[in-house]
Design a protein around this motif. Structure first.
Motif, PDB file in Angstrom:
ATOM      1  N   SER A 709       1.052  23.464 -15.228  1.00  0.00           N
ATOM      2  CA  SER A 709       1.074  23.060 -16.641  1.00  0.00           C
ATOM      3  C   SER A 709      -0.330  22.924 -17.213  1.00  0.00           C
ATOM      4  O   SER A 709      -0.516  22.945 -18.434  1.00  0.00           O
ATOM      5  CB  SER A 709       1.830  21.737 -16.781  1.00  0.00           C
ATOM      6  N   GLU A 710      -1.354  22.789 -16.367  1.00  0.00           N
ATOM      7  CA  GLU A 710      -2.719  22.600 -16.842  1.00  0.00           C
ATOM      8  C   GLU A 710      -3.627  23.791 -16.523  1.00  0.00           C
ATOM      9  O   GLU A 710      -4.840  23.716 -16.708  1.00  0.00           O
ATOM     10  CB  GLU A 710      -3.317  21.340 -16.200  1.00  0.00           C
ATOM     11  N   VAL A 711      -3.019  24.882 -16.025  1.00  0.00           N
ATOM     12  CA  VAL A 711      -3.860  25.980 -15.561  1.00  0.00           C
ATOM     13  C   VAL A 711      -4.640  26.641 -16.704  1.00  0.00           C
ATOM     14  O   VAL A 711      -5.766  27.133 -16.490  1.00  0.00           O
ATOM     15  CB  VAL A 711      -2.992  27.024 -14.822  1.00  0.00           C
ATOM     16  N   ASP A 712      -4.103  26.638 -17.913  1.00  0.00           N
ATOM     17  CA  ASP A 712      -4.779  27.291 -19.037  1.00  0.00           C
ATOM     18  C   ASP A 712      -5.924  26.447 -19.578  1.00  0.00           C
ATOM     19  O   ASP A 712      -6.930  26.991 -20.056  1.00  0.00           O
ATOM     20  CB  ASP A 712      -3.777  27.579 -20.160  1.00  0.00           C
ATOM     21  N   ALA A 713      -5.807  25.106 -19.481  1.00  0.00           N
ATOM     22  CA  ALA A 713      -6.792  24.240 -20.114  1.00  0.00           C
ATOM     23  C   ALA A 713      -7.704  23.540 -19.129  1.00  0.00           C
ATOM     24  O   ALA A 713      -8.723  22.970 -19.527  1.00  0.00           O
ATOM     25  CB  ALA A 713      -6.075  23.188 -20.987  1.00  0.00           C
ATOM     26  N   SER A 714      -7.396  23.543 -17.877  1.00  0.00           N
ATOM     27  CA  SER A 714      -8.161  22.746 -16.918  1.00  0.00           C
ATOM     28  C   SER A 714      -8.767  23.630 -15.843  1.00  0.00           C
ATOM     29  O   SER A 714      -8.043  24.197 -15.016  1.00  0.00           O
ATOM     30  CB  SER A 714      -7.248  21.694 -16.279  1.00  0.00           C
ATOM     31  N   PRO A 715     -10.118  23.784 -15.834  1.00  0.00           N
ATOM     32  CA  PRO A 715     -10.765  24.538 -14.762  1.00  0.00           C
ATOM     33  C   PRO A 715     -10.514  23.907 -13.393  1.00  0.00           C
ATOM     34  O   PRO A 715     -10.427  24.612 -12.387  1.00  0.00           O
ATOM     35  CB  PRO A 715     -12.244  24.490 -15.135  1.00  0.00           C
ATOM     36  N   ILE A 721      -5.780  25.397  -7.410  1.00  0.00           N
ATOM     37  CA  ILE A 721      -4.805  26.447  -7.072  1.00  0.00           C
ATOM     38  C   ILE A 721      -5.453  27.491  -6.179  1.00  0.00           C
ATOM     39  O   ILE A 721      -4.869  27.956  -5.194  1.00  0.00           O
ATOM     40  CB  ILE A 721      -4.234  27.079  -8.355  1.00  0.00           C
ATOM     41  N   ARG A 722      -6.705  27.925  -6.541  1.00  0.00           N
ATOM     42  CA  ARG A 722      -7.403  28.922  -5.718  1.00  0.00           C
ATOM     43  C   ARG A 722      -7.605  28.390  -4.294  1.00  0.00           C
ATOM     44  O   ARG A 722      -7.438  29.119  -3.312  1.00  0.00           O
ATOM     45  CB  ARG A 722      -8.755  29.264  -6.332  1.00  0.00           C
ATOM     46  N   ALA A 723      -7.964  27.089  -4.191  1.00  0.00           N
ATOM     47  CA  ALA A 723      -8.224  26.520  -2.875  1.00  0.00           C
ATOM     48  C   ALA A 723      -6.948  26.474  -2.025  1.00  0.00           C
ATOM     49  O   ALA A 723      -6.965  26.785  -0.825  1.00  0.00           O
ATOM     50  CB  ALA A 723      -8.786  25.111  -3.024  1.00  0.00           C
ATOM     51  N   GLN A 745       0.456  32.192 -16.894  1.00  0.00           N
ATOM     52  CA  GLN A 745       0.487  31.518 -15.603  1.00  0.00           C
ATOM     53  C   GLN A 745       0.902  32.482 -14.495  1.00  0.00           C
ATOM     54  O   GLN A 745       0.322  32.479 -13.401  1.00  0.00           O
ATOM     55  CB  GLN A 745       1.463  30.325 -15.667  1.00  0.00           C
ATOM     56  N   LEU A 746       1.849  33.341 -14.823  1.00  0.00           N
ATOM     57  CA  LEU A 746       2.322  34.298 -13.830  1.00  0.00           C
ATOM     58  C   LEU A 746       1.235  35.299 -13.461  1.00  0.00           C
ATOM     59  O   LEU A 746       1.038  35.625 -12.280  1.00  0.00           O
ATOM     60  CB  LEU A 746       3.561  35.018 -14.359  1.00  0.00           C
ATOM     61  N   ALA A 747       0.494  35.772 -14.489  1.00  0.00           N
ATOM     62  CA  ALA A 747      -0.579  36.739 -14.249  1.00  0.00           C
ATOM     63  C   ALA A 747      -1.691  36.117 -13.416  1.00  0.00           C
ATOM     64  O   ALA A 747      -2.273  36.765 -12.533  1.00  0.00           O
ATOM     65  CB  ALA A 747      -1.120  37.233 -15.585  1.00  0.00           C
ATOM     66  N   PHE A 748      -2.011  34.850 -13.702  1.00  0.00           N
ATOM     67  CA  PHE A 748      -3.055  34.166 -12.939  1.00  0.00           C
ATOM     68  C   PHE A 748      -2.661  34.063 -11.462  1.00  0.00           C
ATOM     69  O   PHE A 748      -3.479  34.300 -10.567  1.00  0.00           O
ATOM     70  CB  PHE A 748      -3.293  32.770 -13.528  1.00  0.00           C
ATOM     71  N   LEU A 749      -1.435  33.711 -11.193  1.00  0.00           N
ATOM     72  CA  LEU A 749      -0.990  33.567  -9.810  1.00  0.00           C
ATOM     73  C   LEU A 749      -1.031  34.908  -9.085  1.00  0.00           C
ATOM     74  O   LEU A 749      -1.427  34.995  -7.922  1.00  0.00           O
ATOM     75  CB  LEU A 749       0.429  33.001  -9.770  1.00  0.00           C
ATOM     76  N   LEU A 785       3.547  43.191 -15.200  1.00  0.00           N
ATOM     77  CA  LEU A 785       2.574  42.232 -14.703  1.00  0.00           C
ATOM     78  C   LEU A 785       1.173  42.812 -14.735  1.00  0.00           C
ATOM     79  O   LEU A 785       0.208  42.165 -15.114  1.00  0.00           O
ATOM     80  CB  LEU A 785       2.938  41.826 -13.266  1.00  0.00           C
ATOM     81  N   GLU A 786       1.084  44.116 -14.391  1.00  0.00           N
ATOM     82  CA  GLU A 786      -0.240  44.742 -14.373  1.00  0.00           C
ATOM     83  C   GLU A 786      -0.820  44.841 -15.769  1.00  0.00           C
ATOM     84  O   GLU A 786      -1.987  44.591 -15.992  1.00  0.00           O
ATOM     85  CB  GLU A 786      -0.136  46.113 -13.718  1.00  0.00           C
ATOM     86  N   SER A 787       0.013  45.206 -16.745  1.00  0.00           N
ATOM     87  CA  SER A 787      -0.495  45.364 -18.116  1.00  0.00           C
ATOM     88  C   SER A 787      -0.906  44.028 -18.690  1.00  0.00           C
ATOM     89  O   SER A 787      -1.908  43.931 -19.408  1.00  0.00           O
ATOM     90  CB  SER A 787       0.578  46.012 -19.002  1.00  0.00           C
ATOM     91  N   GLU A 788      -0.124  42.970 -18.379  1.00  0.00           N
ATOM     92  CA  GLU A 788      -0.472  41.655 -18.918  1.00  0.00           C
ATOM     93  C   GLU A 788      -1.751  41.136 -18.273  1.00  0.00           C
ATOM     94  O   GLU A 788      -2.572  40.502 -18.942  1.00  0.00           O
ATOM     95  CB  GLU A 788       0.685  40.680 -18.679  1.00  0.00           C
ATOM     96  N   ALA A 789      -1.902  41.435 -16.977  1.00  0.00           N
ATOM     97  CA  ALA A 789      -3.133  40.974 -16.325  1.00  0.00           C
ATOM     98  C   ALA A 789      -4.335  41.661 -16.933  1.00  0.00           C
ATOM     99  O   ALA A 789      -5.398  41.074 -17.100  1.00  0.00           O
ATOM    100  CB  ALA A 789      -3.050  41.277 -14.829  1.00  0.00           C
TER     101      ALA A 789
END
Length: 790
Positions: A709-715, A721-723, A745-749, A785-789
């Motif tokens: 829920s915070e992935v877009d606004a919180s570094p 998540i990366r860790a 969120q899906l593209a980031f994952l 997914l590829e196009s959105e990424a």
């Protein structure tokens, strides 16, 4: 003068004395048989009547003819044998009839029997005199004959009337004497009526010597007969008495109750138990009336238990229970006997008082119990006086469980007794305190305002805080008190109790307040929890729960990999109660065990029916995980549903492992041995300890939805998540991200190499599992997914 002259001048003194001796002996034997007959049972009456008739008839006959042997009229005398025998038969039959009539219960019957006895004596006498012949002229004076008959009838009536009362005391000699006088009066008065004028000897008549020889033989035979009857009756009497006394003694002395046998003359037999009960020797009881010891004993009827009082020798009044039975006496004495069984009621009454006390009071502390409290509360509530108020205080001890755990339940009981004693001393007139059970107490306090209620609560709390010395330590409990006021807070006793409980629970949960008044708004949450608990039980009983399924998909292929089973609780209005609201309550009440078993069985059964062999993920509560029989349950469910173990994935939280890592790890290894997958749920929100991942080889890590829920606004969230993804990759553990709701969120994952995803973007939870039945359904097209990424 005729009677005296006849006795002195015309009778041999020796034979007259012998006749008197036979009369006395025979009279005593006959009257003893009369007494035995009056007290005998129906079956034995014929025997005693026969013996009495033989004895009495022989006595009269023998006395008469011995006296006739003594009679010397101055002429030769003879006796006709036939009439002599007839006179004996008259005597025996008449005495038998007299005994039958005279042994009836009434006085009139006794007098009538005596009259028959007297008339029989007269009939025998004059029948025998009819057999008398002499060488002389014989004449009779009618007046003397009549006088002899009347004397015999009157004497017989008096004798039988006296004999009816028994032969005890002075009557032992008086009654036989009366019979002797009756017989003697009849004989000598009758002999006085006789005039004999000697003449020349009669031809063919027997001589006087021959007559005397015959009479001597007859008298000797009759004497032996009387002696035999006397000895036989005495032997029978002794044997009967011994048997009866032995039987009665065994019965009476073998009883733990006090036993007495009372006749007309008083107590006959008493056992040691009664003597001990009244504090007097048995000899002091025998001969007295039972009413001297037992109150109203004379009025007691047979066949009923009567509660009465016994007055002991020292003046003590003892409550007793008395049973009376009437029996015919078999000791030869007329009258009934009453057998009394007297039971000491002191122990039973004390036990009844104790039972009544225990029924209304707590057995440990002595305070009134729940029943007494409810009765008191009902009475208080029923009094309708304007402005009348009272407060109900619900009290629960603090730190009492610690005392039980550390020092044991015995010390815990001592603490409860100590607290109860302090509260007893603290209550004032008109106040009421009771123990409901465990460490729960209640008090009812009359008040005028809420300040008085608070002061009473402080007073009782201070009493509970009084320390106690035990186990070489000073022990002290606290107390949390809830107050509800009648009628401000409730107008029904049950509602008032509930309100006080709610206030007490709020005080127990508070860190600052130990005493709380009931407040409707603040206590509604507790009320709601109770409603949910009751609703959970009903939902379990009627299977009102539902399972909804949320899809899980691979981010690499976009295909469905499984479904997570989510518990839903629908209501009558079509709405659902959130699991976040009812799951914690179910865990607190222990209902989660039954609910978790139902979820596991239903999810495995439905998944086994899917066309595609997708995995089914089921959450486990920490309460379920703490039970060592969980592997057995899972194995049983897999067998019953037919689901392959490889298709079942059990999700646990990290906090469930932290409480007891060793035992939890052991249970998880048993589950994994069944072929079941284990996933760590809500990773990142708990301890997130690497030692947990090291302790057990999880099959999957589920990243908590809060990070997505915070992935877009919180570094910081993106970094975490990366860790986690890097950690999963290094440990070779797949990572599933929850809460995916947007394409970003899906593209980031996907960009970070996440393995699987779950969220509203992919599919909302629902009852429709047709997606699980289809083959190779692409939930996320790879091209999109590829196009959105990009």
């Amino acid at each position: 003068m005729r009677i005296l002259s006849c006795l002195i001048d015309q009778h041999d003194y020796f034979l007259t004395g012998l006749a008197a001796l036979i009369c006395v002996l025979g009279s005593w034997v006959t009257l003893r048989l009369f007494e035995k007959l009056r007290g005998s049972a129906v079956g034995a009456r014929m025997t005693w009547t026969f013996l009495g008739a033989i004895s009495g008839g022989a006595t009269i006959w023998c006395t008469h003819f011995v006296a006739m042997l003594a009679y010397q009229p101055g002429a030769e005398t003879t006796y006709a044998p036939v009439l002599t025998g007839v006179s004996l038969a008259v005597a025996v039959v008449g005495v038998g009839a007299a005994l039958i009539i005279g042994t009836r219960r009434t006085r009139a019957a006794a007098v009538a029997g005596g009259v028959v006895f007297g008339l029989t004596t007269a009939a025998m006498h004059y029948t025998g005199m009819a057999a008398f012949t002499a060488d002389a002229l014989i004449s009779w004076h009618a007046a003397y004959v009549a006088a002899s008959v009347l004397a015999a009838a009157a004497g017989g009536a008096l004798t039988f009337d006296l004999a009816r009362r028994g032969l005890k005391g002075r009557r032992w000699a008086m009654v036989p004497g009366s019979m002797v006088l009756t017989i003697v009066a009849l004989h000598f008065t009758g002999m006085g009526a006789l005039d004999v004028v000697p003449l020349a000897p009669l031809d063919g008549a027997a001589t006087g010597e021959t007559a005397r020889g015959l009479l001597a033989a007859a008298v000797a035979s009759v004497a032996f007969l009387i002696l035999s009857v006397a000895l036989a009756s005495q032997a029978l009497e002794d044997q009967t008495r011994k048997i009866a006394q032995k039987r009665l003694s065994l019965l009476i002395e073998g009883s733990v109750d006090g036993m007495l046998v009372e006749g007309d003359e008083g107590v006959l037999i008493v056992n040691a138990a009664f003597a001990e009960l009244c504090g007097a020797p048995a000899s002091a009881v025998v001969g007295r009336r039972v009413s001297d010891w037992v109150d109203q004993a004379e009025d007691m009827l047979g066949g009923a238990l009567v509660q009465s009082e016994l007055k002991a020798a020292d003046g003590t009044v003892i409550p007793v229970e008395v049973a009376v039975r009437r029996e015919r006496r078999d000791d030869g004495v007329a009258g009934d006997a009453r057998i009394f069984a007297v039971r000491d009621l002191r122990a039973r009454l004390a036990q009844e008082r104790r039972i009544a006390h225990l029924a209304r009071n707590d057995s440990l502390t002595g305070l009134p119990n729940r029943a007494s409290f409810l009765e008191k509360l009902e009475r208080q509530a029923a009094v309708s006086e304007p402005g009348r108020r009272f407060a109900l205080l619900a009290m629960d001890l603090d730190r009492f469980k610690e005392i039980n755990d550390i020092y044991g339940h015995a010390v815990g009981d001592q603490v409860l007794v100590h607290v109860a004693g302090q509260m007893k001393e603290a209550v004032r007139e008109g106040e009421f305190v009771a123990r409901l059970g465990g460490d729960e107490f209640v008090a009812i306090v009359p008040i005028d305002d809420r300040i008085e209620a608070f002061e009473a609560a402080e007073r009782l709390r201070a009493a509970a805080l009084t320390p106690m010395q035990a186990e070489h330590a000073e022990l002290q409990c606290g107390a949390s008190i809830g107050i509800a006021v009648w009628p401000d807070d409730a107008t029904e006793p049950s509602v008032l109790i509930n309100d006080a409980d709610l206030a007490m629970y709020r005080a127990k949960a508070s860190l600052t307040d130990d005493i709380c008044f009931y407040e409707g708004a603040m206590d509604e949450a507790v009320r709601e929890r109770r409603r949910i608990t009751q609703g959970l039980r009903e939902a379990l009983d009627h299977e009102r729960f539902e399972l909804h399924y949320q899809v899980q998909a691979s981010l690499e292929t976009g295909k469905v990999t499984g479904f997570e089973a989510l518990l839903r609780w629908p209501q009558a209005d079509g709405k659902f109660i959130s699991p976040a609201d009812f799951i914690p309550i179910a865990e607190e009440t222990g209902l989660i065990l039954q609910i978790g078993e139902w979820v596991l069985r239903r999810a495995c059964a439905e998944a086994a029916a899917w066309k595609e062999p997708h995995k089914i993920a089921v959450n486990l509560s920490p309460v379920q995980l703490s039970h060592t029989d969980l592997p057995r349950l899972v194995h049983q469910v897999l067998l019953e549903s037919g689901l392959s173990p490889s298709r079942l994935e059990l999700e646990i939280t990290e906090t469930a492992m932290i409480s007891d890592l060793t035992r939890t790890t052991h249970v998880l290894r048993q589950l994994k041995g069944l072929g079941v997958s284990i996933a760590m749920d809500d990773f990142g929100t708990g301890y997130s300890s690497l030692s947990t991942l090291r302790a057990f080889p999880f099959d999957k890590i589920k990243l908590d939805r809060s990070f997505m829920s915070e992935v877009d606004a919180s570094p910081q969230s993106r970094a975490i998540i990366r860790a986690v993804l890097a950690l999963g990759e290094s440990l070779d553990i797949p990572v599933l991200a929850e809460g995916v709701e947007t394409s970003g969120q899906l593209a980031f994952l996907r960009e970070q190499g996440c393995n699987e995803a779950q969220g509203y973007l992919l599919g909302r939870p629902g009852r429709d599992t047709q997606a699980a039945a289809g083959a190779d359904v692409l939930i996320i097209p790879a091209g999109m997914l590829e196009s959105e990424a990009a």
